[in-house]
Design a protein around this motif. Sequence first.
Motif, mmCIF file in Angstrom:
data_model
loop_
_atom_site.group_PDB
_atom_site.id
_atom_site.type_symbol
_atom_site.label_atom_id
_atom_site.label_comp_id
_atom_site.label_asym_id
_atom_site.label_seq_id
_atom_site.Cartn_x
_atom_site.Cartn_y
_atom_site.Cartn_z
ATOM 1 N N UNK A 1 -22.185 39.556 0.982
ATOM 2 C CA UNK A 1 -21.401 39.857 2.179
ATOM 3 C C UNK A 1 -20.003 40.349 1.789
ATOM 4 N N UNK A 2 -19.452 39.720 0.779
ATOM 5 C CA UNK A 2 -18.141 40.128 0.286
ATOM 6 C C UNK A 2 -18.200 41.574 -0.214
ATOM 7 N N UNK A 3 -19.251 41.897 -0.968
ATOM 8 C CA UNK A 3 -19.420 43.249 -1.498
ATOM 9 C C UNK A 3 -19.548 44.266 -0.363
ATOM 10 N N UNK A 4 -20.361 43.961 0.634
ATOM 11 C CA UNK A 4 -20.553 44.876 1.764
ATOM 12 C C UNK A 4 -19.239 45.098 2.502
ATOM 13 N N UNK A 5 -18.515 44.036 2.764
ATOM 14 C CA UNK A 5 -17.252 44.141 3.495
ATOM 15 C C UNK A 5 -16.230 44.959 2.720
#
Length: 185
Positions: A61-65
């Motif tokens: 999720x961190x990567x996507x954001x």
Amino acid sequence: MNWQPKTDSITARVDEDVCMLLASRRSPEELVQVVFLEPQMALALELAQAGGFVLQGSEAQMQQTLAEHPELIEPGLRVLNRELMVESGGIDLYAQDAQGRYVVVELKRGRATQHAVSQLARYVRSVEQKLGKRAVVRGILAAPSITTPARLELESRGLEFREVSALPSATAPVGSASAQPSLFD
């Protein structure tokens, strides 16, 4: 040590010389029972300010954001690829900065350690070898915090650290279903 999301009830009791801690919630139904066999000390704390505790989402999720909002890492940063495979592994974010230099970004959901610094250095070296000597490749380690030994190693290798903690919500891919709501929502 026990931490769990908001509970509906939490009690402690002593039955037959055994101390027990019971924590339960109704939705979802859950019961945690802790039995202290040889207690040395028991301490219960209540969080005084809810805003003082921040729970991050997954590294994915961190990567996507951050792929959607690379300006949180650095103004002018443009993501070229996610999970770019190189000989030493998968680069979380492969980007280009405002000056046209290539940037390898390694993400850590928790406190970054020397292992993360070594990982980032391997990725930067792999990209440098692939692009040749003329290309300038920067390495950025993005995490909520970093250990002192890791920061020292990072600086000695000419790599950079960016503190990334509070993130905006990422856009869910079209047609994706999530069994659990995002912690960034």
